[in-house]
Enzyme design. Structure first.
Site, PDB file in Angstrom:
ATOM      1  N   ARG A  39     -51.437  32.832 134.881  1.00  0.00           N
ATOM      2  CA  ARG A  39     -52.578  32.334 135.658  1.00  0.00           C
ATOM      3  C   ARG A  39     -53.890  32.414 134.893  1.00  0.00           C
ATOM      4  O   ARG A  39     -54.837  31.702 135.213  1.00  0.00           O
ATOM      5  CB  ARG A  39     -52.639  33.047 137.024  1.00  0.00           C
ATOM      6  N   GLU A  94     -44.861  49.036 137.700  1.00  0.00           N
ATOM      7  CA  GLU A  94     -44.519  50.047 138.701  1.00  0.00           C
ATOM      8  C   GLU A  94     -43.215  50.754 138.280  1.00  0.00           C
ATOM      9  O   GLU A  94     -43.109  51.970 138.313  1.00  0.00           O
ATOM     10  CB  GLU A  94     -44.378  49.384 140.063  1.00  0.00           C
TER      11      GLU A  94
END
Lengths: 191, 172
Positions: free
Chosen positions: B70, B107
């Site tokens: 993006r 994560e």
């Protein structure tokens, strides 16, 4: 059709664009002379020429959507969309777009892949151009055209910076015009 | 910019209202900030780019580095408008030439950001662009890559900032 045969013959900008593209042999596998546009993006003038040529072509064609194929289509599409006042729609690999999507599969050399688009991105009768850095077999662009048509939109043209020799003489993709700036460099063995 | 004492530019609210929130993407509990709806609004998209261009055009930026994928939507228009090179920072094995990489934490596990050798030179003044900053892990990796080749990172620029930002850069 190639730009040089369609009004831009001898345009020095095309030569600058071609010269700025780097050829990387044997990527992603042996025998492929990869056309690397990252060096074009490092050359501000040549990058600007690339966008300007597409903008000049499309600005008076009432284009309301520029669709770009992930990820290298993202490097060219948004600038064109901004300059002509169109929406930009990303066409992405599976699982990347967060909202409700429609998808179309296309063939790879071995196996398949899928292209996805958000369902609400494009409306019926919108006029669309589809952008990618390079067209080889046209498989990805064909999938993109299918996505647009499934929503009732009209693909006006597909536009790529580079077109491999197999598209020369083949001016249409699924019946849609194809516009290409340059041929690949380095295929004659000179790098 | 959110910490500025200046008046808030009226264009910012227009952009904010165009960002779509998608609940539970990519997994339950995450409210995903979807910028594709900003791209569907030519005025909001143009305002986004204009705000960045106005901020950076007189800062002698020579490189805009965008984080895949993006960051590729916002970085190139900014680079073109301010006269800078655009450098894509990519996931592993996408860039065809010789690369350097920087690892960063997810994560669960790690990922890598790669950059072409030779794209950025010592002394380049760089801007890093992404759509959103959360923990800052990816941006820190980008800063490290650029500093390793001798560039100066002037600023990181994102469209969206999440409140739970944790600063992850460590002095080496």
């Amino acid at each position: 059709m190639f730009a040089a045969e369609n009004g831009l013959k001898g345009d020095p900008r095309l030569e600058a664009i071609s010269a700025a593209i780097r050829v990387v042999p044997n990527f992603p596998k042996k025998g492929i002379m990869f056309q690397d546009i990252t060096t074009l993006l490092l050359d501000h003038k040549a990058f600007k020429h690339t966008i300007d040529i597409f903008v000049d072509r499309y600005k008076d064609m009432q284009i309301s959507v520029v669709a770009g194929v992930e990820a290298r289509g993202f490097m060219f599409g948004p600038s064109i969309a901004l300059a002509i006042g169109a929406k930009f729609v990303p066409l992405r690999k599976p699982g990347k777009l967060p909202g409700k999507v429609i998808s179309e599969s296309y063939e790879l050399e071995y196996g398949h892949d899928r292209l996805e688009m958000h369902v609400d991105a494009v409306e019926p009768r919108e006029r669309v151009i589809i952008i990618d850095d390079l067209v080889a077999t046209g498989g990805t662009l064909s999938a993109a055209i299918s996505l647009m048509e499934s929503q009732g939109a009209e693909v006006v043209e597909c536009a790529c910076v580079i077109g491999l020799p197999e598209v020369k003489g083949q001016h249409k993709l699924k019946g849609k015009p194809l516009y290409v700036l340059v041929e690949p460099s380095g295929l004659d063995g000179f790098c | 910019m959110s910490g500025n004492k200046e008046e808030v530019d009226p264009r910012i609210n227009g952009i904010k209202t165009k960002i779509r929130v998608v609940p539970d993407f990519p997994k339950k509990g995450i409210m995903f900030q979807d910028i594709t709806t900003v791209l569907l609004d030519p005025k909001a998209f143009k305002d986004t780019i204009d705000l960045f261009v106005e901020r950076y055009r007189d800062k002698n930026i020579s490189v805009v580095a965008g984080i895949e994928a993006r960051g590729f939507l916002f970085g190139p228009p900014i680079a073109l408008a301010i006269g800078a090179k655009f450098v894509p920072l990519r996931k592993p094995k996408k860039l065809p030439g010789e690369t350097i990489f920087e690892e960063y934490e997810l994560e669960y596990g790690n990922d890598r950001l790669e950059m072409h050798v030779g794209a950025v030179e010592a002394g380049d003044r760089a801007l890093v662009v992404d759509d959103l900053i959360a923990t800052g892990g990816t941006l820190c990796a980008a800063i490290n890559l650029l500093e390793r080749v001798g560039a100066e990172v002037v600023e990181c620029a994102c469209v969206i900032e999440l409140p739970e930002l944790k600063v992850c850069c460590r002095e080496i």
